[in-house]
Design an enzyme around this catalytic site. Sequence first.
Site, PDB file in Angstrom:
ATOM      1  N   ASP A   1       0.839  -1.197   0.000  1.00 34.91           N
ATOM      2  CA  ASP A   1       0.000   0.000   0.000  1.00 34.91           C
ATOM      3  C   ASP A   1       0.875   1.248   0.000  1.00 34.91           C
ATOM      4  OD1 ASP A   1      -3.015   0.960   0.882  1.00 34.91           O
ATOM      5  OD2 ASP A   1      -1.463   2.270   1.684  1.00 34.91           O
TER       6      ASP A   1
ATOM      7  N   TYR B   1       2.588   9.899  -0.178  1.00 35.99           N
ATOM      8  CA  TYR B   1       3.711   9.306   0.571  1.00 35.99           C
ATOM      9  C   TYR B   1       5.046   9.598  -0.106  1.00 35.99           C
ATOM     10  CZ  TYR B   1      -0.016   6.348   2.634  1.00 35.99           C
ATOM     11  OH  TYR B   1      -1.156   5.873   3.225  1.00 35.99           O
TER      12      TYR B   1
ATOM     13  N   LYS C   1      -3.108   5.826  -4.203  1.00 34.79           N
ATOM     14  CA  LYS C   1      -4.271   6.670  -3.913  1.00 34.79           C
ATOM     15  C   LYS C   1      -4.204   8.021  -4.619  1.00 34.79           C
ATOM     16  CE  LYS C   1      -4.031   4.599   0.676  1.00 34.79           C
ATOM     17  NZ  LYS C   1      -2.597   4.394   0.823  1.00 34.79           N
TER      18      LYS C   1
ATOM     19  N   HIS D   1      -8.195   9.151  -1.670  1.00 39.39           N
ATOM     20  CA  HIS D   1      -7.525   9.164  -0.359  1.00 39.39           C
ATOM     21  C   HIS D   1      -8.420   9.707   0.767  1.00 39.39           C
ATOM     22  CE1 HIS D   1      -3.167   9.039   1.280  1.00 39.39           C
ATOM     23  NE2 HIS D   1      -4.010   8.855   2.256  1.00 39.39           N
TER      24      HIS D   1
END
Length: 311
Positions: A43, A48, A77, A110
């Site tokens: 994930d 990120y 996402k 998200h």
Amino acid sequence: MYSVKLNNNCDFPVLGINTYATKQGEAEQLVKDAIDIGYRHFDTAMIYRNEKEVGAGIKAKIAEGVVKREDIFLTTKLWSTYHRREKVVETCKKSLSELGLEYIDLYLIHTPIAYKEGDDLFPKDSNGKIQTIDVDYVDTWKGMEECVKLGLVKNIGLSNFNSQQIERVLQAATIKPVVNQVECHPYLNQSKLIAFCKERGIVITAYSPLGSPNAIAKQTTPAPLQDPKLLQLAKKYNKSVAQIILRYLIQHGTVPIPKSSNRKRLQENFDIFDFEISKEDKAAIDALNINIRICDPSGKDDKNYPFNIEY
């Protein structure tokens, strides 16, 4: 690797690795170590900023012949500054380019909150408050469906959506969401949301399953890993507290995605398929729920802020 069936009959591995808050240069090795241990579900997210590293780790193990691309289930996402329908496909393509892969297994919105567009991923006003815009997440969902139709992604889903928001998406969807990814651990066990989603064929992915000890949690946040009852059960089953929590969450009907860069812990977290928690002990863990949230998205004043209702 054990898996559950999504509502479109796709296999979803029941334990994954969350790559949130990895240090720069850490995610590639984390993915490689995890694949060697046996993990097949990873994930990540645009926000990120490690999609390139995650993709590199997967590609390295494919090149070594350890796995094939179809063995891996990869989630990323859509970030909140790209919610306009016209932006979704190009943003998805950007993630694919970063990952260096031909398709994404699962693409999630998200959060339901749309942020002001631009280069700043956390746009704030002069008072430091996040700037949101009025974009209907149902329109965003239409863009997500286009990603499936174009073959960019296999599955689409939601993250941080509440029951009312999920219902609105379902009413408008031509492709049903397969997953809702939410914070879930013994202190926020999400029983009502899990039941609601199960009735509608949606699987809950549990992020921060261990209470995010090294990522989001503050020192004052109650820590499930220190809970006396969980420590007692760890002793009883001859397992670590983390193993008890992850096993509980799987039996609770979720797919947990713990985060760890430590190879020993990665292995430990994976070794949870050789025991089962009894009905009585599961009920005792259920009773630890205090509805405490560790992760809270910015934009509390926005009409689409998801946590103003019970679930």
